[in-house]
Design an enzyme around this catalytic site. Structure first.
Site, PDB file in Angstrom:
ATOM      1  N   GLU A 180       1.016  -0.976  -0.076  1.00 32.06           N
ATOM      2  CA  GLU A 180      -0.069  -0.448   0.099  1.00 32.06           C
ATOM      3  C   GLU A 180       0.369   1.096   0.087  1.00 32.06           C
ATOM      4  O   GLU A 180       2.333   1.450   0.496  1.00 32.06           O
ATOM      5  CB  GLU A 180      -1.223  -0.376   0.723  1.00 32.06           C
ATOM      6  N   GLU A 323       4.280  -0.719   1.913  1.00 33.03           N
ATOM      7  CA  GLU A 323       4.430  -1.608  -0.018  1.00 33.03           C
ATOM      8  C   GLU A 323       4.473  -2.509  -0.198  1.00 33.03           C
ATOM      9  O   GLU A 323       4.661  -2.713  -1.718  1.00 33.03           O
ATOM     10  CB  GLU A 323       6.351  -0.602   0.238  1.00 33.03           C
TER      11      GLU A 323
END
Length: 360
Positions: A180, A323
């Site tokens: 994310e 991430e």
């Protein structure tokens, strides 16, 4: 065109998630005991490959090629000064991902993963080529003052996650890793976790992406007041998501459900991904059987989320980047477990005497 998911359709999707194949797991456990090693000597690796067999129904499960989906979205709560970075960093980092400059790009290349970036709710328009646009809205509302999103928007974001995970699987991806990007998403994740767990806010809220001690106290105060204002129902994960959640978190909930429907494992990253996993679990408890936790992050609330799931991580490297990086780092360990199962010799094939039984 967004995939529409109503309450009834979501319940149908949850109902379609199959149970894992315990017979395949038992077969793998028995076969592991015939390999040229003391029984159980490979510890967690053996546990992992047994779980992979149960998930996939295969006696020799495969995890390559993996696929990484990074969901990006903004959060209206950032206007309350809860983050060390301004909101525009979300779109700037999306651009960085698309140009290959982020840590997840490096790690995706290392493990041979298909990597896609999904704009599910970035506040600004992303014009860089390569982004998958599933924008539900331009960031969430400031949930101190109003619900983060509507129920329809939450369901649409979940539907987008299901759809994209299915596209990855159709393209041959055998293992999903979820990441994310979204300034303010530790605030939203902390609020979700506090609402679901009903613990004191100080046990959940941490510094996120590097705020000061003073800013952390402010962040805790804002989240506590927001939960009071919104009053999310801890027994209703969708209500919690609507009131204090994030669109990228909703997208990840959908991706987890989509993977489980198709008997594919999901490697969960850090704090934010684990909060999404917790929401998915609250929606459908047996979806947990399809999840493996990649690592435990430095975020204070992550251990609480893991305890609520009763799951343990593969790694603990003091990471707090997000991430999908921690999960990508854990992936080679999972691949090693499958290769050991497939490529090690048995005592019989190697002509090696097995362990003596007590009666011998």
């Amino acid at each position: 065109m967004q995939k529409k998911v109503g309450n009834g359709i979501l319940l149908k999707i949850i109902d379609e998630i199959p149970p894992v194949d315990k017979d395949a797991g038992n077969d793998i456990r028995s076969y592991l005991n015939t390999l040229t090693k003391p029984q159980g000597s490979l510890g967690r690796l053996e546990e992992l490959v047994i779980q992979l067999g149960e998930i996939t129904g295969s006696r020799f499960p495969e995890v390559s090629p993996p696929g990484i989906i990074v969901f990006a979205a903004d959060h209206g709560i950032v206007s309350e000064g809860v983050s060390a970075y301004p909101q525009e960093v979300t779109s700037q980092m999306v651009d960085n991902f698309l140009h290959g400059g982020a840590a997840i790009n490096v790690l995706a290349k290392q493990i041979g993963a298909k990597l896609e970036i999904v704009d599910i709710g970035v506040a600004s328009t992303i014009e860089t080529e390569g982004v998958i646009s599933r924008k539900v809205r331009n960031g969430t509302e400031n949930f101190l003052k109003k619900d983060a999103m509507s129920k329809e928007e939450a369901l649409t974001a979940i539907g987008a996650g299901i759809e994209i995970s299915e596209q990855f699987i159709d393209d041959g991806v055998k293992y999903l890793i979820l990441g994310e990007m979204g300034i303010g998403n530790t605030t939203s994740s902390s609020a979700i976790l506090a609402a679901l767990s009903q613990v004191d806010i100080h046990e959940v809220v941490d510094a996120g992406a590097g705020i000061s001690a003073e800013q952390m106290i402010h962040k805790q105060r804002i989240i506590k007041q927001a939960i009071f204002n919104r009053n999310p129902n801890p027994e209703d994960p969708l209500d919690v998501l609507v009131k204090v959640g994030g669109l990228e978190i909703a997208g990840k909930v959908g991706a987890i459900l989509g993977a489980a429907i198709h008997r594919k494992p999901v490697l969960i990253d850090g704090f934010i991904s684990t909060v999404a996993a917790l929401l998915a679990y609250k929606l459908s408890p047996h979806v947990k059987d399809y999840m493996i936790i990649g690592h435990q992050s430095e975020e204070r609330g992550h251990k609480l989320a893991l305890d609520m799931l009763q799951m343990k991580p593969i790694l603990n490297l003091n990471l707090r980047l997000g991430e999908g990086t921690g999960a990508a780092l854990a992936f080679p360990i999972l691949e090693s477990s499958t290769k050991i199962l497939k490529e090690m010799a048995t005592f019989s094939s190697a002509g090696v005497a097995g362990a003596k039984q007590p009666s011998e």
